[in-house]
Design a protein around this motif. Structure first.
Motif, PDB file in Angstrom:
ATOM      1  N   GLU A  63      10.808  51.678  19.428  1.00 15.71           N
ATOM      2  CA  GLU A  63       9.913  50.628  18.951  1.00 15.71           C
ATOM      3  C   GLU A  63       8.479  50.793  19.444  1.00 15.71           C
ATOM      4  O   GLU A  63       7.553  50.269  18.838  1.00 15.71           O
ATOM      5  N   ARG A  67       5.946  53.815  14.450  1.00 22.94           N
ATOM      6  CA  ARG A  67       5.355  52.678  13.742  1.00 22.94           C
ATOM      7  C   ARG A  67       6.396  51.977  12.874  1.00 22.94           C
ATOM      8  O   ARG A  67       7.201  52.643  12.198  1.00 22.94           O
ATOM      9  N   PRO A  68       6.392  50.638  12.857  1.00 23.21           N
ATOM     10  CA  PRO A  68       7.354  49.898  12.024  1.00 23.21           C
ATOM     11  C   PRO A  68       7.319  50.301  10.553  1.00 23.21           C
ATOM     12  O   PRO A  68       8.363  50.361   9.900  1.00 23.21           O
ATOM     13  N   ALA A  72      10.506  51.496   8.470  1.00 26.46           N
ATOM     14  CA  ALA A  72      10.912  50.729   7.302  1.00 26.46           C
ATOM     15  C   ALA A  72      11.032  51.622   6.074  1.00 26.46           C
ATOM     16  O   ALA A  72      11.945  51.464   5.250  1.00 26.46           O
ATOM     17  N   VAL A  83      16.861  52.286  16.250  1.00 26.81           N
ATOM     18  CA  VAL A  83      15.599  52.043  16.953  1.00 26.81           C
ATOM     19  C   VAL A  83      15.893  51.563  18.373  1.00 26.81           C
ATOM     20  O   VAL A  83      16.558  50.542  18.566  1.00 26.81           O
TER      21      VAL A  83
END
Length: 237
Positions: A63, A67-68, A72, A83
Motif C-alpha cells: 500500500e 499507487r492505488p 485498481a 496488497v
C-alpha cells in the motif's frame, strides 16, 4: 503458479523461497542478484499491460510502495492482487507469511523463522535519539508509523520525529540540526547517502551510514539485519 511482484522486498522473499515462481518484477527489484524475470517498470509506474500479458496467478504489492490507481487497474483486468501493509516488524512477519503461505501456497520458509529468532534475541543498547533522513534537496526524514523507525527503536535508537503528523515530513536542515538528536542515521536508499554526501550537513552529530536494504526491506535480509544494523550503529563517526 505464476507470480508478479511490484515490491523489491517481496520479490526477494518469493524468489528465495521458491525459485522459478516469479515471472515478473519491477526495475527496482535488485535481489536476489541475477534474478532473471520480465521487468515491468517501476514500483510507482508499472506497465499494467505488460503485467496482464504475463498472465500471473497472483500479483503481490504494497500500500505504500504502489499507487492505488495501478493496483485498481490490475484488479479491473481480472488479476488477483494481494496488497500488503508493513509499518512494523510484527506486521512484516505476518504479511510475509500471508504472501508466501496463503498467497503463493508455499511452506513457511526457514529464513522467516530465522528472522523472527534473530529479532527476538535483540537486546537494545543505550537509548539514543536519532534523525533519519531518507532524501535531500529537499530534506525528508522518517516520521511516525514507519517500518524502519520500528526496527531502529528495537535497537535502542529512537526517531526524533516519531510523533510527527506526517510519515515522511520535509524539514529544513537548520531545524534538523537544532532538534536535539544524539545521532544521524543515513541509509543508502532511497537516497544514496555516502561518507561524502550527507554527514557534512550535520557537523555536530555522529553519523551512522547504514545499508538501506537491512533497514527498509522486509524479506530474507531481516535474518541478518539486527547484526548488520547493530554493527553500523555502533561504529558511527
Amino acid at each position: 503458479m505464476r507470480v508478479v511482484s511490484l515490491v523489491p522486498s517481496l520479490t526477494e522473499a518469493v524468489a528465495v523461497s521458491a525459485p522459478g515462481l516469479l515471472v515478473g518484477a519491477t526495475d527496482w527489484c535488485t535481489h536476489p542478484v541475477g534474478l532473471d524475470v520480465e521487468r515491468v517498470g517501476g514500483t510507482k509506474n508499472p506497465d499494467v499491460e505488460r503485467v496482464v500479458a504475463l498472465a500471473p496467478d497472483l500479483v503481490v504489492a504494497n500500500e505504500e510502495e504502489n499507487r492505488p490507481a495501478d493496483l485498481a487497474a490490475l484488479t479491473a483486468a481480472g488479476l488477483d492482487v494481494l496488497v500488503t501493509e508493513v509499518r512494523s516488524l510484527p506486521q512484516a512477519f505476518t504479511e510475509l507469511e500471508r504472501v508466501l503461505v496463503a498467497g503463493c501456497g508455499l511452506a513457511r520458509p526457514r529464513w522467516l523463522d530465522a528472522a523472527e529468532r534473530a529479532w527476538a534475541e535483540v537486546r537494545p543498547g543505550p537509548k539514543r535519539r536519532a534523525i533519519v533522513p531518507i532524501w535531500r534537496r529537499p530534506w525528508m526524514v522518517l516520521g511516525h508509523d514507519t517500518f524502519a523507525g520500528d526496527l531502529l527503536a528495537r535497537l535502542g535508537v529512537y526517531n526524533v520525529y516519531a510523533d510527527h503528523t506526517e510519515r515522511y515530513p520535509r524539514i529544513g536542515v537548520d531545524e534538523l540540526n537544532a532538534a536535539g538528536a544524539d545521532l544521524i542515521v543515513l541509509p543508502d536508499e532511497p537516497y544514496r547517502f555516502t561518507p561524502d554526501d550527507g554527514p557534512e550537513a550535520f557537523p555536530a552529530l555522529p553519523a551512522a551510514l547504514v545499508d538501506g536494504r537491512h533497514l527498509t526491506w522486509y524479506g530474507p535480509s531481516l535474518a541478518e539485519a539486527p547484526a548488520v544494523l547493530g554493527a553500523a550503529l555502533g561504529r558511527q563517526s
